[in-house]
Enzyme design. Sequence first.
Site, PDB file in Angstrom:
ATOM      1  N   SER A 131       0.822  -1.206   0.000  1.00 27.45           N
ATOM      2  CA  SER A 131       0.000   0.000   0.000  1.00 27.45           C
ATOM      3  C   SER A 131       0.859   1.262   0.000  1.00 27.45           C
ATOM      4  O   SER A 131       1.983   1.279   0.493  1.00 27.45           O
ATOM      5  CB  SER A 131      -0.889   0.001   1.234  1.00 27.45           C
TER       6      SER A 131
ATOM      7  N   ARG B  54       1.286   9.996  -5.953  1.00 27.76           N
ATOM      8  CA  ARG B  54       1.632   8.700  -6.518  1.00 27.76           C
ATOM      9  C   ARG B  54       1.943   8.741  -8.009  1.00 27.76           C
ATOM     10  O   ARG B  54       2.736   7.939  -8.480  1.00 27.76           O
ATOM     11  CB  ARG B  54       0.576   7.660  -6.171  1.00 27.76           C
TER      12      ARG B  54
ATOM     13  N   HIS C 164      -4.268  -0.073  -9.880  1.00 25.55           N
ATOM     14  CA  HIS C 164      -5.010  -0.338  -8.675  1.00 25.55           C
ATOM     15  C   HIS C 164      -6.420   0.209  -8.826  1.00 25.55           C
ATOM     16  O   HIS C 164      -7.348  -0.265  -8.220  1.00 25.55           O
ATOM     17  CB  HIS C 164      -4.303   0.339  -7.510  1.00 25.55           C
TER      18      HIS C 164
ATOM     19  N   GLU D 137     -16.735   5.563  -4.973  1.00 26.26           N
ATOM     20  CA  GLU D 137     -15.757   5.576  -6.064  1.00 26.26           C
ATOM     21  C   GLU D 137     -16.321   5.095  -7.393  1.00 26.26           C
ATOM     22  O   GLU D 137     -15.630   5.110  -8.395  1.00 26.26           O
ATOM     23  CB  GLU D 137     -14.540   4.746  -5.661  1.00 26.26           C
TER      24      GLU D 137
ATOM     25  N   ARG E 289      -5.569  10.364  -7.995  1.00 29.30           N
ATOM     26  CA  ARG E 289      -6.315   9.938  -6.820  1.00 29.30           C
ATOM     27  C   ARG E 289      -5.525  10.307  -5.578  1.00 29.30           C
ATOM     28  O   ARG E 289      -4.369   9.896  -5.430  1.00 29.30           O
ATOM     29  CB  ARG E 289      -6.539   8.437  -6.873  1.00 29.30           C
TER      30      ARG E 289
ATOM     31  N   SER F 262     -11.146   8.049  -1.224  1.00 33.17           N
ATOM     32  CA  SER F 262     -12.099   6.959  -1.357  1.00 33.17           C
ATOM     33  C   SER F 262     -13.113   7.012  -0.213  1.00 33.17           C
ATOM     34  O   SER F 262     -14.317   6.874  -0.427  1.00 33.17           O
ATOM     35  CB  SER F 262     -11.370   5.629  -1.371  1.00 33.17           C
ATOM     36  N   LEU F 263     -12.605   7.237   0.996  1.00 33.72           N
ATOM     37  CA  LEU F 263     -13.487   7.333   2.157  1.00 33.72           C
ATOM     38  C   LEU F 263     -14.371   8.559   2.056  1.00 33.72           C
ATOM     39  O   LEU F 263     -15.568   8.506   2.296  1.00 33.72           O
ATOM     40  CB  LEU F 263     -12.653   7.437   3.439  1.00 33.72           C
TER      41      LEU F 263
END
Lengths: 206, 338, 268
Positions: free
Chosen positions: B2, B37, B104, B128, B138, B143-144
């Site tokens: 992760s 990222r 991912h 999402e 992202r 996401s949360l």
Amino acid sequence: MVQADSHSQFLLRRLHTLAGVVPVGLFLLEHLFTNSMATNGAAAFNSAAATIESIPFLHFIEFFFIFVPLIYHGVYGLYVAFTSGYNSGQFPWWRNVMFILQRLTGIITFVFIIFHLWTTRFSGKAPTFEMVHQLVSNPAYFWFMLIGTVAATFHFSNGIWSFCVHWGITVGQRAQRVMSYVTMILFIVLAGVGVDALIAFTHTAS
Amino acid sequence: MSESARGEGGRVWTYKDGKPWYFLEEMYPEYGNLVPRDVATRAIFHVCVDLGLGVDGKNQVYLDVSHIPTEELNVKLGAILEIYEKFVGDDPRKIPMRIFPAMHYSMGGLWVDIDQQTNIPGLFAAGEVEYQYHGANRLGANSLLSCIYGGMVAGPNAVKYIRGLRRSVDSLPDSLYDQHRRKEDENFERILKMDGSENPYEIHRELGQWMTDNVTVVRYNDRIQKTEEKIVELMERYQRIGVSDKSRIENQTAQFTRHLWNMLQMARAITRGAYLRNESRGTHFKPDFPERDDEHFLKTTKATWTPDGPKIEYEDVDVSLIPPRTRNYAVAKEATEQ
Amino acid sequence: MTEVATQQGRSTTEQVLENGQQKFVHLRIQRQDGPDAQAYMQEFAVPYTPGMNVISCLMEIRTNPVDKNGRPVTPVVWEMNCLEEVCGICTMVINGKPRQACTSLVDKLEQPIDIKPMRTFPVIRDLMVDRGRMFDALKRVKAWIPIDGTYNLGPGPRMPEKDRQWAYELSRCFTCGACVEACPNVNDRTSFIGPFALSQARLFNEHPTGMMNRADRLDALMGEGGIHECGNAQNCVEVCPKGIPLTTSIAAMNRQVTYHAMGAWLKK
């Protein structure tokens, strides 16, 4: 939904573990102690037996504090052994093997106790050294007693381990591990005491 | 592995001239290993592919958390480090992990309006599955955010929508439902009867390979174009699939074949969208167009299904509250603000 | 949330040769065409690639569905999702032990790899089982914290970090079913809900907000198929892929239930 749940199974199970340790287990200890008097000779054993005979309300105590819990523990135990699964072939781990031994020794002990009571307590004879000596002089009976004694002491000792988990006394992994050492030492001691007494009975009374 | 490993202080490096080279820290001194990222991905790509400095000559670099105390690692990253250890056999608390960027996530999603309603009236999307949050990149924890915020908005709006309806399910004729059910049944029966020579899983593997090679980290228009041609070819081959399983109990092959058609459609929309966007923005990186082009592409790509392939449109991005600024992780944040 | 792949297991096309010969992975898989069908064994040989796990073997089979002798067969049915041992759906009995197919690395398994479904659960087809009973069990013990309502309840009490750390271990349960499969007391003759449910009840009883429904969970644990059905064979803790201290949870719940039962009785 949850409120409607019956707790009877839970109570029966808890009573089962309690009965196994408190009345029945304590009686086993007392019984082993009395028997071990035989190692001091026939007179010592006979006098210990006579002391027990002299307890007031003996039949009452015997019935309510030994027979009833014993029958309950035994019969319910057979049911538990029947509903359990056995998979140590696939999962040959220590506790799983002990789980199976506990049920196996329970069944052996059950059969053993019936026969044992039949030939002693309910034989109509007085509980003397001589009576026991007569019985164990038969090698088959002697070996039967030996197996029964070992099975009963194992079942009791390992049962204490389970009892401690069932009642939430030993919670952590370390506590449970230490307890399994303690109970196995207890087993060796109790089995030794029992077998020692058994051998003592094989000697003639003189 | 992760991304949280970088977030907790993991350092990315490889060997250069026999010495550890913390290339993210060198390239982006202000942010170091905490660059977003897409930036980290491109840097790793550059180091491995362009410079050929991957560990052991392979496409991999080290992600190192071994300098962080073991107790801290176990508390903060225990679960993910354990998984790495299970798969690889090395203890990442002691030995640097070998990593390479992997797919991912897909940043796009269903179009929704401000009430979280899709362009199908009454169909709401939250989380999402819809497009709103990620844009070109992202961000961690979005996401949360999307499922909490989207759910909070979609729920009450769905109720509001139902209350405002003049006709509901019961008042429509049964024949309407039967008709659609029959259509789906027929579609499934058709799939069960397919007996060509192609294997759906093989088509899927090829699709994945092409998309990964050409429509991910680094994108070139000629290759993207070839990928779309390949997808069209795969769609033709799809018609010649042989479904080896004829069972009606949990027939995964038939189910997969049904999904595969949607995957091909989706891949084509992604490919077409990527082809038309001649700029570099976030994860979308075209070496031939290395700069961000706000004038033409500060827009959301919208793909609509048509029988002749996806139709691409654009929708303006609302920048009224936060004016866009240069995205430069080599210098401090203040330096990019005018 | 895997965002970065580890190098192992990436290549799907690379062939591995042994003395110039393609190396194969041998598998023996128990098949079953439907819930009421007879089970049968089938053998497979799939081309070996480094870093393979059982899932990639099964994927090989579906891409080229033939048995060991090259006869066409239907692809093996199984379920998978996360591929990183957090979803639990690919749990099956591999070489005699219930575990996740995704973390079952071929290099670490004895061959032929023996694969069977978890028979404690109803088999739907091949390696796919219905774990519904586990979710029913979680409902029975109320393995959640009820906070939904019509108004904001506020942030709720805080949890000490020390407790959070061990509670987190319990929260790693992903309802995979390994403990239920290995438990000798989960069988046709009992209605035991299984070790995981007892541990989840403990998790939510520990939570400062979840604690408010503590009595409900303990009542459920004393109900049919509850905690008393545990026989302490302790296989659960051995097979748990997450190393959850299930036996500690069970003993801790035994303690809670004991106090709860005695308290309830004495207060009446």
